[in-house]
Design a protein around this motif. Structure first.
Motif, PDB file in Angstrom:
ATOM      1  N   ILE A   1       0.845  -1.203   0.000  1.00  0.00           N
ATOM      2  CA  ILE A   1       0.000   0.000   0.000  1.00  0.00           C
ATOM      3  C   ILE A   1       0.882   1.255   0.000  1.00  0.00           C
ATOM      4  N   LEU A   2       1.952   1.230   0.792  1.00  0.00           N
ATOM      5  CA  LEU A   2       2.823   2.415   0.851  1.00  0.00           C
ATOM      6  C   LEU A   2       3.552   2.622  -0.485  1.00  0.00           C
ATOM      7  N   ALA A   3       3.918   1.533  -1.132  1.00  0.00           N
ATOM      8  CA  ALA A   3       4.546   1.664  -2.455  1.00  0.00           C
ATOM      9  C   ALA A   3       3.565   2.294  -3.448  1.00  0.00           C
ATOM     10  N   CYS A   4       2.303   1.894  -3.360  1.00  0.00           N
ATOM     11  CA  CYS A   4       1.285   2.470  -4.265  1.00  0.00           C
ATOM     12  C   CYS A   4       1.071   3.946  -3.947  1.00  0.00           C
ATOM     13  N   GLU A   5       1.041   4.269  -2.664  1.00  0.00           N
ATOM     14  CA  GLU A   5       0.760   5.659  -2.258  1.00  0.00           C
ATOM     15  C   GLU A   5       1.961   6.579  -2.492  1.00  0.00           C
ATOM     16  N   PHE A   6       3.177   6.021  -2.404  1.00  0.00           N
ATOM     17  CA  PHE A   6       4.396   6.831  -2.578  1.00  0.00           C
ATOM     18  C   PHE A   6       5.210   6.239  -3.731  1.00  0.00           C
ATOM     19  N   PRO A   7       4.798   6.504  -4.968  1.00  0.00           N
ATOM     20  CA  PRO A   7       5.456   5.841  -6.108  1.00  0.00           C
ATOM     21  C   PRO A   7       6.927   6.191  -6.261  1.00  0.00           C
ATOM     22  N   GLU A   8       7.373   7.272  -5.621  1.00  0.00           N
ATOM     23  CA  GLU A   8       8.807   7.634  -5.714  1.00  0.00           C
ATOM     24  C   GLU A   8       9.649   6.840  -4.717  1.00  0.00           C
ATOM     25  N   ALA A   9       8.995   6.154  -3.779  1.00  0.00           N
ATOM     26  CA  ALA A   9       9.739   5.512  -2.686  1.00  0.00           C
ATOM     27  C   ALA A   9      10.310   4.160  -3.089  1.00  0.00           C
ATOM     28  N   GLN A  10      11.440   3.826  -2.477  1.00  0.00           N
ATOM     29  CA  GLN A  10      11.997   2.471  -2.553  1.00  0.00           C
ATOM     30  C   GLN A  10      11.792   1.850  -1.172  1.00  0.00           C
ATOM     31  N   LEU A  11      11.378   0.598  -1.170  1.00  0.00           N
ATOM     32  CA  LEU A  11      11.057  -0.034   0.107  1.00  0.00           C
ATOM     33  C   LEU A  11      11.869  -1.301   0.332  1.00  0.00           C
ATOM     34  N   VAL A  12      12.094  -1.596   1.611  1.00  0.00           N
ATOM     35  CA  VAL A  12      12.669  -2.870   2.015  1.00  0.00           C
ATOM     36  C   VAL A  12      11.647  -3.516   2.935  1.00  0.00           C
ATOM     37  N   ALA A  13      11.313  -4.781   2.655  1.00  0.00           N
ATOM     38  CA  ALA A  13      10.329  -5.480   3.475  1.00  0.00           C
ATOM     39  C   ALA A  13      10.955  -6.788   3.921  1.00  0.00           C
ATOM     40  N   ILE A  14      11.064  -6.966   5.250  1.00  0.00           N
ATOM     41  CA  ILE A  14      11.731  -8.174   5.738  1.00  0.00           C
ATOM     42  C   ILE A  14      10.748  -9.095   6.464  1.00  0.00           C
ATOM     43  N   ASP A  15      11.028 -10.377   6.390  1.00  0.00           N
ATOM     44  CA  ASP A  15      10.246 -11.353   7.147  1.00  0.00           C
ATOM     45  C   ASP A  15      11.102 -12.610   7.295  1.00  0.00           C
ATOM     46  N   ILE A  16      10.871 -13.306   8.384  1.00  0.00           N
ATOM     47  CA  ILE A  16      11.625 -14.540   8.628  1.00  0.00           C
ATOM     48  C   ILE A  16      10.995 -15.730   7.914  1.00  0.00           C
ATOM     49  N   SER A  17       9.733 -15.567   7.482  1.00  0.00           N
ATOM     50  CA  SER A  17       8.967 -16.703   6.945  1.00  0.00           C
ATOM     51  C   SER A  17       8.988 -16.739   5.424  1.00  0.00           C
ATOM     52  N   GLU A  18       9.445 -17.873   4.895  1.00  0.00           N
ATOM     53  CA  GLU A  18       9.467 -18.051   3.433  1.00  0.00           C
ATOM     54  C   GLU A  18       8.045 -18.034   2.864  1.00  0.00           C
TER      55      GLU A  18
END
Ligand SMILES: C[S@@+](CC[C@H](N)C(=O)[O-])C[C@H]1O[C@@H](n2cnc3c(N)ncnc32)[C@H](O)[C@@H]1O
Length: 284
Positions: free
Chosen positions: A133-150
């Motif tokens: 949602i944040l990527a859609c709302e802020f199209p100029e942004a680069q994001l990193v999304a982490i999770d331990i679960s495959e």
């Protein structure tokens, strides 16, 4: 007996009610709509439609699983969040409506800010709802999304593609509490809906949750505060002077989380419409 849309829904509603499913009618309709590949409300225009044998078999197997408390979102394979559809399945937390409050307040914060975030971190991204949602709302942004679960990252990547933001988000499988070299940098915005249920309370959750959703996504350690304690210690390495940090909290731990942050951060606790503390916003 010839099964039609109407008599099948009526029969199934009674069966699910007997099994203790409170949303029996709705669930019977949602699953039949899925099997017939129509919108739920279209069922009302097709009450006399005969059900084919293969449709009946597929429907019955879904209804048996629902009668054993398997969440409807897993059976449908999707859940709506922020008016968008997200694919979900076993192994990933089902998005909760409460988490929309975090999105709402992050967007409100940046509406009144002259500078939009260009670097965003989502810790424990699950199905990817916040990052996407944040990527859609802020199209100029680069994001990193982490999770331990495959499994979680599998759904997060699928969802990012479905919403066309896969090029903006770098998904990383990693343990938040371990080596942060692959994702540590100074972000404009850090968001997280971390696991926050105290370990000894997991057994008291609804069967849909405790028997089907991943414990990893729920268990916040002995007091539910494991993630928040670690956030306090590492956030100085992840933020800049004007960064915003937005963390989901539970009503029971909101005050404690604020106490942990308030010596270094200006904090605000946001309540939901029921008066429960739900989101902590922290600024330097
Ligand atoms: C409460 S869920 C939130 C998922 C998603 N952000 C949402 O709001 O629906 C927490 C997530 O944290 C992840 N998680 C649990 N322990 C972790 C750890 N040590 N490092 C990274 N992620 C972890 C879980 O796999 C889960 O996807």
């Amino acid at each position: 007996m010839t099964w039609t849309v109407l008599n099948l829904i009526t029969e199934t509603e009674g069966y699910l009610k007997k099994k203790g499913i409170s949303s029996a009618r709705l669930d019977a309709e949602i699953l039949l709509a899925k099997v017939l590949n129509v919108e739920r409300l279209q069922l009302y225009l097709q009450f006399d439609r005969p059900i084919q044998k293969n449709e009946l078999d597929t429907y019955r197997s879904l209804i048996v699983r629902r009668s054993q408390n398997e969440p409807i979102a897993y059976l449908r394979g999707a859940k709506e969040f922020w008016s968008r559809q997200f694919q979900v399945g076993s192994g990933v937390l089902i998005p909760r409506p409460e988490t929309e409050l975090l999105v709402e307040h992050v967007l409100k914060f940046f509406t009144s800010s002259p500078k939009k975030p260009t670097s965003i971190l989502d810790v424990g991204c699950g199905s990817g709802i916040l990052a996407i949602i944040l990527a859609c709302e802020f199209p100029e942004a680069q994001l990193v999304a982490i999770d331990i679960s495959e499994e979680a990252l599998y759904y997060a990547r699928l969802n990012a593609e479905a919403h066309g933001v896969q090029d903006q988000i770098r998904f990383i499988k990693t343990d938040f509490f371990q080596d942060m070299t692959s994702w540590a940098q100074n972000y404009d915005l850090v968001v997280s809906n971390p696991p926050y249920i105290p370990s000894n309370q997991i057994q008291n959750l609804m069967p849909d949750v405790k028997n089907f959703e991943p414990a990893l996504a729920l268990d916040g350690g002995e007091d539910g505060l494991n993630f928040y304690k670690y956030f306090v210690s590492i956030l100085p390495h992840l933020t800049k002077e004007h960064s915003l940090v937005a963390l989901e909290v539970d009503g029971g731990i909101g005050e404690k989380v604020c106490e942990m942050f308030c010596s270094q951060w200006k904090v605000e606790l946001v309540k939901d419409y029921g008066g429960q503390k739900r989101v902590m916003l922290a600024k330097k």
